[in-house]
Design a protein around this motif. Structure first.
Motif, PDB file in Angstrom:
ATOM      1  N   VAL A   1       0.825  -1.272  -0.039  1.00 20.07           N
ATOM      2  CA  VAL A   1       0.140  -0.027   0.123  1.00 20.07           C
ATOM      3  C   VAL A   1       0.920   1.319  -0.031  1.00 20.07           C
TER       4      VAL A   1
ATOM      5  N   PRO B   1      -6.915  -3.002  -2.363  1.00 19.13           N
ATOM      6  CA  PRO B   1      -6.081  -2.035  -2.511  1.00 19.13           C
ATOM      7  C   PRO B   1      -7.164  -1.305  -3.776  1.00 19.13           C
TER       8      PRO B   1
ATOM      9  N   ILE C   1      -6.725   5.695  -0.256  1.00 17.95           N
ATOM     10  CA  ILE C   1      -7.259   4.233  -0.433  1.00 17.95           C
ATOM     11  C   ILE C   1      -8.859   4.324   0.121  1.00 17.95           C
TER      12      ILE C   1
ATOM     13  N   PHE D   1      -7.480   1.906  -4.782  1.00 23.76           N
ATOM     14  CA  PHE D   1      -6.779   3.192  -4.551  1.00 23.76           C
ATOM     15  C   PHE D   1      -7.546   4.403  -5.435  1.00 23.76           C
TER      16      PHE D   1
ATOM     17  N   GLU E   1      -2.925   0.848   5.446  1.00 21.00           N
ATOM     18  CA  GLU E   1      -2.968  -0.491   5.218  1.00 21.00           C
ATOM     19  C   GLU E   1      -4.237  -1.211   5.886  1.00 21.00           C
TER      20      GLU E   1
END
Lengths: 388, 357, 322
Positions: free
Chosen positions: C20, C59, C36, C61, C48
């Motif tokens: 991350v 993940p 995120i 993003f 994370e």
């Protein structure tokens, strides 16, 4: 004692390696913690408190890392505690966590210990950046020489321990060193590091973490009913003694003897060598196996090396020691103590896989720190009445 | 979660502090020698009577790995002792000692806190306790985070700069009668407000001094406590709690973890008369008073608090001592002591202390 | 009079970022800021795990900014060596457009009067970006990011590591006992401290003079100083093969010995040797202190050298590490 029993229902550890460059610091501890929660079949929300332990922060250059690690350990909204008792810290971490449950302060407690040594340099950290660092081995080499000379132990004893632990490690999927071709000859041919200790008699420098989930009696019994047998903490003890004073015994130290006497007494053990089925002892340099056997009253003075020589401490021996491969095979310094405690618990839960000692019911774990002056020990069992 | 009532009544039976100095010439171990001797004497015991010891200190404050190892000499670890150490303020060492006594098999424990902040520039040390990827690399230190939180409070109209100066003046004024204060005196609020900012909106008077010092507290269980003193100070509540690390993720107008710790410690079950808060910055006082549910009737930091003396790693433990002193020596019945760690009050501890009725 | 010793703790740490943080840093090299997703929130900088629920974050993003709003700020009038700018600047919590949380960074506003909560800022990118938060030199007032002249472009490979070089200098007082020992040493004399209660004598060790009796829990002062004999016997030893690290001074295997001093039951631990080959180091060797003369005639203990006497024949001395 007015305290209640404490059960270990979840154990997790990382894949220990020289460099865990695939994860951040948080990722490293998270890997162990997640595995422990899965083992315990608990969620982050079920955990009431977190205890973190690690050795000096100079290893990673992160001061008071429990602050940054709050998120990784799901500790937001909960009490978070950080202990530091040098190499024994992993043990102390487990003990402090167990006390929170035994005292009825929290129900489910997560203990985590780690070290990510690859980010720095262990020798630098141990010497606080000064030249001609003794390193950990240099400080202890004289202690080992004293043991060898005073007991007349044959020179092969240290290499025998080094071989035994690395062969055990092959049966431990998490262990760092995997030296399938190790032999006494190879150990004796390896470079001398801190005379008389050779390279292959010494622990590696590892990145790794260990996590343990503790719960109360009700939680332990529920896990047992669910077919997930817990380990029960029968007793724990800690001792510290001063680093140095004229006449201090470096090998058969008072602190080692007192800590052992305390934990055996509290666990109801009158003949520890017979009543304990196996042990995980903090052996970072091979000679410390016979030394701890004697210092902790598991062998008479001068008899510890004979246990090694006879094969008593092998996985199939009369008193297996370091079935996991021990510190000699994986050494994330801050985590190593908790790994000993966790591996002892795995044994009495029957969950040690290929390195399981058949029928292990009572197991001992020990960790030590600094100038062999900090001691933490516990006795765990598959049932609260295991010691007859 | 609310903790159940502790099974073992535990009381503070003695304590000691070093003089609070801008710079000591004693080693940290020597400071601890002094307070362990002082605290055990205050409790009417010897080192041999101590069943468990726990110290709070920090390698990065000391400048050396394993710095606590030489400090063990001060405890009197011969014969070897049940002993532990936390890389946290001595207030958390006291917590570990209190937990240990809950097991009921031993009676007397000592907790210590020590630190020589004079030895290095805090601006170079404290970034190292921040997120190693997003905060430490910017050199973001405790003063920066405190100032950011102070501005949030000012912008929200929860405090004024004048109020902050009043906290500074009041605490340093109260500190004049405290022999353990490093900074004390009579300050004029208007004059203080004329001073330059050090880290806007914080001025020099809004900041704690740099202090070298140590402290120790002796606690004992039930009957043993009564044997040792006619004036035990009972710890009737003890809890701590943490929040997310990143200040940018939190609501900085309050301290949720302080509120939780106070609730878990049962602070609000009866009136608090005196509160000693680990407020190294003036704005933290009104923020914490609100979070801890302390109204205007509560005397805040009558010792002068950390704004008068701030031996990091002992400051929180000294709040416990000051609160206990109010009970033992000044007729207070119920007091609260608070300790904190991390940027913008990330982690908070609350102890509730009561005298005998 | 107190004297001080200065030491600097400094190490070039090398950190692995994980997936991350690594992604965030890689995106910085592309002059992009990402957060995120966690439920309804967009966390910046990306963490994370969700800071409230502890759940691992997928993940997922989201690009945010490049501009944002200052939620809080402070003015750094005297930057430290660790700060990102060496002229006065602001630290600010910046809520980038699209983010639910604030990023800490510098604002190069020029003057405190230019700072205000609620102001708009945008990143000024560094020409050479490596995947580090300082790929943003600082934020500047306004809506538009400032692209650098001489832009070397994004990282060729995903960024997985970062360097962290922290330095802290400590100035610690030298205890009076240590000063006394140093003064005596400068005159070529060895000094120890005798505990008045138990009579044990404490002499030098690897970590310096022990100035307390831990058995009696008693600090020792200059009044407890005693002269030490300069002859003794090696009781134990090790030969260390040096490993390299920043600050290492050794290149060849070197001995460290424990010396039990004559007439005084005290051991000097981990001492260097002089004119004693590693192969000849063993328990029982009789030794005496060796001094070298340095600046202004000051003596310095160089180590211990054989006296030539026969070895002391006592196997039990090997346990006298202390």
């Amino acid at each position: 004692m007015s305290a209640g029993p404490c059960a270990i229902v979840g154990i997790g550890q990382t894949d220990h390696k020289t460099r865990r460059w695939d994860v951040s610091l948080g990722g490293l501890v998270r890997e162990a913690a997640t595995r422990a929660l899965e083992d315990a079949q608990l969620t982050w929300a079920d955990i009431d408190a977190v205890v973190l332990g690690k050795a000096p922060d100079l290893f990673e250059g992160v001061m008071k890392p429990e602050l940054y690690l709050t998120d990784a350990l799901g500790a937001a909204g909960k009490p978070m505690f950080r202990v530091h008792t040098a190499g024994s810290v992993g043990g102390t971490t487990g003990i402090v966590a167990s006390h929170l449950v035994e005292a009825g302060i929290h129900r489910n407690v997560l203990a985590v210990a780690y070290q990510k040594q690859s980010e720095g340099n262990a020798q630098f950290a141990l010497g606080s950046g000064k030249g001609a660092s003794l390193g950990a081995g240099g400080a202890f080499a004289p202690y080992m020489r004293s043991y060898i000379q005073q007991t007349g132990a044959p020179a092969d004893i240290g290499p025998m321990v080094a071989v035994k632990d690395r062969l055990n490690a092959l049966k431990n999927p998490y262990a760092h060193l995997r030296l399938a071709d190790i032999s006494i000859e190879k150990v004796k041919a390896s470079p001398m590091m801190w005379e008389p200790v050779r390279y292959l008699e010494s622990c590696p420098s590892s990145d790794g973490a260990c996590a343990v989930v503790f719960t109360d009696e009700e939680g332990g019994r529920a896990a047992a009913s669910d077919g997930r047998p817990p380990a029960w903490v029968l007793a724990s003890a800690v001792r510290s003694e001063p680093a140095s004073f004229p006449g201090r015994d470096p090998v058969w130290s008072q602190g080692a003897a007192d800590c052992a006497a305390d934990v055996y007494r509290a666990a109801g053990l009158t003949r520890p060598r017979e009543q304990i089925d196996c042990a995980e002892l903090y052996v970072p340099f091979s000679w410390y196996e016979p030394m701890w056997l004697e210092a902790h009253d598991l062998a008479d003075r001068g008899e510890g090396w004979k246990m090694v020589e006879r094969g008593d401490t092998a996985l199939d021996g009369a008193f297996p020691v370091n079935m996991s491969g021990g510190v000699l095979s994986s050494n994330p310094i801050g985590a190593s103590g908790l790994l000993r405690f966790a591996e002892a618990a795995l044994q009495v839960r029957g969950m040690a896989g290929e390195h399981q000692v058949d029928g292990a019911k009572v197991a001992l774990a020990q960790a030590y720190g600094a100038s062999a002056q900090y001691f933490s020990m516990w006795v765990v069992a598959g049932s609260l009445d295991a010691v007859g | 979660m609310t903790q159940p009532a502790a099974r073992q009544p535990v009381a503070i039976v003695g304590w000691a502090r070093t003089p609070m100095l801008r710079r000591t010439d004693k080693t940290e171990a020597h400071l601890l020698f002094d307070v362990v001797t002082g605290a055990t004497e205050d409790a009417g015991i010897t080192r041999a009577d101590v069943d468990f010891s726990c110290a709070g200190s920090c390698d990065y404050v000391a400048g050396q790995a394993f710095s606590f190892v030489q400090n063990i000499d001060a405890v009197g670890a011969w014969p070897p002792k049940r002993d532990s150490h936390v890389e946290m303020d001595g207030a958390w060492a006291l917590y570990e000692a209190w937990v240990r006594l809950q097991l009921g098999d031993i009676d007397v424990a000592i907790a210590m806190g020590s630190g020589r902040s004079s030895t290095a520039d805090p601006a170079t040390i404290y970034p190292m306790e921040m997120d190693p990827y997003y905060l430490a690399p910017l050199g973001a230190d405790a003063l920066t985070f405190a100032a950011l939180q102070a501005r949030v409070l000012l912008d929200a109209g929860l405090v004024t700069e004048r109020q902050l100066a009043e906290v500074a003046a009041r605490t340093r004024g109260d500190a004049r009668t405290n022999p353990y204060a490093q900074v004390s005196g009579e300050y004029d609020v208007d004059a203080l407000l004329e001073e330059e900012y050090v880290r806007a909106p914080l001025r020099r008077h809004d900041l704690a001094p740099i202090t070298d010092g140590a402290a120790a507290v002796v606690i004992a269980r039930g009957d043993r406590a009564r044997e040792l003193t006619d004036h035990p100070v009972w710890i009737t509540g003890f809890a701590h709690s943490a929040e997310a690390h990143q200040p940018g993720v939190r609501d900085l107008r309050t301290s949720a973890s302080a509120r939780r710790a106070a609730k878990a410690a049962g602070a609000d079950t009866a009136p608090i008369e005196v509160a000693e808060l680990q407020t190294a910055f003036t704005h933290e006082e009104p923020l914490l008073a609100a979070a801890l549910g302390l109204g205007p009737e509560v005397a805040l930091n009558p010792s002068g608090g950390p704004l008068a003396a701030n031996p990091v790693m002992a400051t929180g433990l000294i709040r416990v001592i000051e609160a206990a002193q109010q009970i033992r020596d000044h007729g207070t019945q119920r007091a609260l002591a608070h300790a904190t760690s991390g940027p913008c009050l990330q982690q908070n501890l609350v102890a509730v202390l009561e005298g005998d009725r | 009079m107190t004297t001080y010793v200065t030491s600097t703790v400094r190490f070039p740490y090398k950190r692995s970022l994980g997936p991350v943080i690594g992604h965030f840093m890689t995106e910085l090299t592309h002059q992009r800021l990402v957060g995120i997703r966690s439920g309804e929130r967009v966390i910046v900088p990306p963490l994370e795990w969700d800071p409230d629920t502890a759940q691992a974050l997928a993940p997922d993003f989201v690009e945010v900014g490049p501009a944002g709003t200052v939620r809080s700020w402070t003015w750094v009038a005297q930057p430290s060596a660790q700060h990102p700018l060496d002229r006065p600047f602001a630290f600010a919590l910046i809520e980038l457009d699209g983010a639910s949380t604030a990023l800490l960074h510098a604002v190069d506003a020029g003057d405190i009067a230019a700072m205000a909560t609620g102001m708009r800022v945008a990143p000024r990118w560094r020409a050479e970006r490596v995947g580090h938060l300082t790929d943003i030199e600082a934020f500047v007032p306004g809506e538009q990011p400032v692209a650098p002249a001489g832009d070397t472009g994004p990282a060729a490979e995903p960024v997985t590591m970062m360097n962290y070089d922290a330095s802290i200098t400590y100035t610690t007082p030298v205890p009076a006992t240590q000063q006394l020992v140093l003064r005596a040493a400068a005159e070529g004399r060895l000094t120890g401290l005798r505990c008045p209660t138990c009579g044990r004598v404490y002499s030098g060790a690897y970590t310096g003079l022990q100035n307390a009796c831990p058995v009696c829990a008693l600090p020792l002062g200059t009044e407890h100083a005693v002269d030490l004999p300069e002859t003794g016997t090696i009781t134990n030893y090790t030969i260390i093969t040096p490993v390299q690290y920043p600050g290492q001074t050794e290149t060849e295997p070197f001995a460290r010995v424990h010396v039990l001093l004559d007439d005084v039951d005290s051991v000097m631990a981990y001492q260097p040797v002089v004119d004693l080959p590693n192969a000849d180091v063993r328990p029982g060797v009789r030794v005496r202190a060796v001094w070298t003369t340095g600046e202004e005639g000051r003596q310095e203990l160089a180590g211990w050298t054989p006296t030539g006497e026969p070895d002391l024949d006592d196997p039990s001395i090997v346990n006298r590490i202390f």
